[in-house]
Structure formats: structure tokens, C-alpha cells
Scaffold this active site. Structure first.
Site, PDB file in Angstrom:
ATOM      1  N   HIS A  86      -0.758 -11.530   2.192  1.00  0.00           N
ATOM      2  CA  HIS A  86      -0.609 -10.474   3.525  1.00  0.00           C
ATOM      3  C   HIS A  86      -1.686  -9.268   3.382  1.00  0.00           C
ATOM      4  O   HIS A  86      -1.907  -8.743   2.643  1.00  0.00           O
ATOM      5  CB  HIS A  86       0.842  -9.662   3.366  1.00  0.00           C
ATOM      6  CG  HIS A  86       1.031  -9.228   2.198  1.00  0.00           C
ATOM      7  ND1 HIS A  86       1.487  -9.761   0.911  1.00  0.00           N
ATOM      8  CD2 HIS A  86       1.304  -7.724   1.736  1.00  0.00           C
ATOM      9  CE1 HIS A  86       1.673  -8.953   0.109  1.00  0.00           C
ATOM     10  NE2 HIS A  86       1.813  -7.667   0.467  1.00  0.00           N
TER      11      HIS A  86
ATOM     12  N   HIS B 179      -2.761  -5.737   4.763  1.00  0.00           N
ATOM     13  CA  HIS B 179      -2.309  -4.458   5.186  1.00  0.00           C
ATOM     14  C   HIS B 179      -2.898  -3.927   6.240  1.00  0.00           C
ATOM     15  O   HIS B 179      -4.280  -3.871   6.179  1.00  0.00           O
ATOM     16  CB  HIS B 179      -2.126  -3.572   3.875  1.00  0.00           C
ATOM     17  CG  HIS B 179      -1.188  -3.721   2.951  1.00  0.00           C
ATOM     18  ND1 HIS B 179       0.171  -3.301   3.093  1.00  0.00           N
ATOM     19  CD2 HIS B 179      -1.246  -4.696   1.863  1.00  0.00           C
ATOM     20  CE1 HIS B 179       0.704  -3.787   2.162  1.00  0.00           C
ATOM     21  NE2 HIS B 179       0.109  -4.435   1.224  1.00  0.00           N
TER      22      HIS B 179
END
Length: 125
Positions: free
Chosen positions: A83, A85
């Protein structure tokens, strides 16, 4: 609430935001973390960043010079799913969390730095 997706990616607001705008961009395909990537993933990382910038624009954030986008290195990851950020404005990252998102640290690699690095990482045979 921000929530966007396409065939490859999903973007949503972080449940524990470190800045006024803190979104996660996640590939639909399961990839463990940024150490699992190779040069064949450069376009995926670019698309993740594009979606992150689009989420910021959709929320009215225009200063793309005051953002930080990156990944946590293994040992500093909270989830075993890649993922990105997306944080903005950088100047408003919470003081107690700045260490988690400091570029060049052992914990965090910026998206543009990761893309450069991946140019030299061969695909697994």
C-alpha cells in the site's frame, strides 16, 4: 470520505491519519510489500501515485509540492499487502508520526525513489 477504485487499484482514507489528507492506494492483486516488487512493477507504482494525486485533487488539495508518497519497508509494515501512503500537507504530518514517514529512513521509501530502484531489480525467473 474518499474511496476510489479501478480494475487494478483501490484508494481510501487511512483509518489512523498522520496528516489532514492521508490516503492509501492498494493494488487489487495481492503483493506482499515493496520488497516483492521488480522492474515489471514500475508502471503499477506510477499508477498508484497517479491515483493518490487524483484523490488529493478530488478533495480540493492543489499544492502537489507539499505531498509525500511512499511505502514502508518490511519490518515497518503493518499489513502484508502493498500500500502506498499519500500524505498532505507534509508540513502538517503529526509530530509523533513524522519518524514513520521520513524519506530515506530505514522505515520509509518515497514512491519516486522506489521507482528508480526498481529499474535495477530483475523479475524473478
Amino acid at each position: 470520505m474518499v474511496s476510489t477504485q479501478d480494475r487494478e487499484l483501490v484508494c481510501f482514507r487511512d483509518i489512523r491519519p498522520a496528516a489532514p489528507h492521508h490516503y492509501l492506494v492498494v493494488p487489487v492483486e495481492h503483493i506482499v510489500n515493496c520488497s516483492s516488487l521488480h522492474k515489471g512493477h514500475i508502471r503499477l507504482v506510477e499508477k498508484m501515485a497517479e491515483m493518490g494525486r487524483a484523490a488529493l485533487r478530488d478533495q480540493g488539495f492543489a499544492n502537489m509540492e507539499d505531498i509525500r508518497m511512499g511505502f514502508h519497508h518490511p519490518a515497518y509494515t503493518s499489513e502484508d499487502h502493498l500500500h502506498l501512503h499519500v500524505l498532505a500537507p507534509v508540513s502538517m504530518i503529526k509530530e509523533v508520526l513524522k519518524f514513520k514517514f521520513r524519506p530515506g529512513s530505514l522505515a520509509f521509501i518515497e514512491e519516486k525513489t522506489l521507482r528508480k530502484h526498481l529499474k535495477n531489480v530483475s523479475s524473478p525467473s
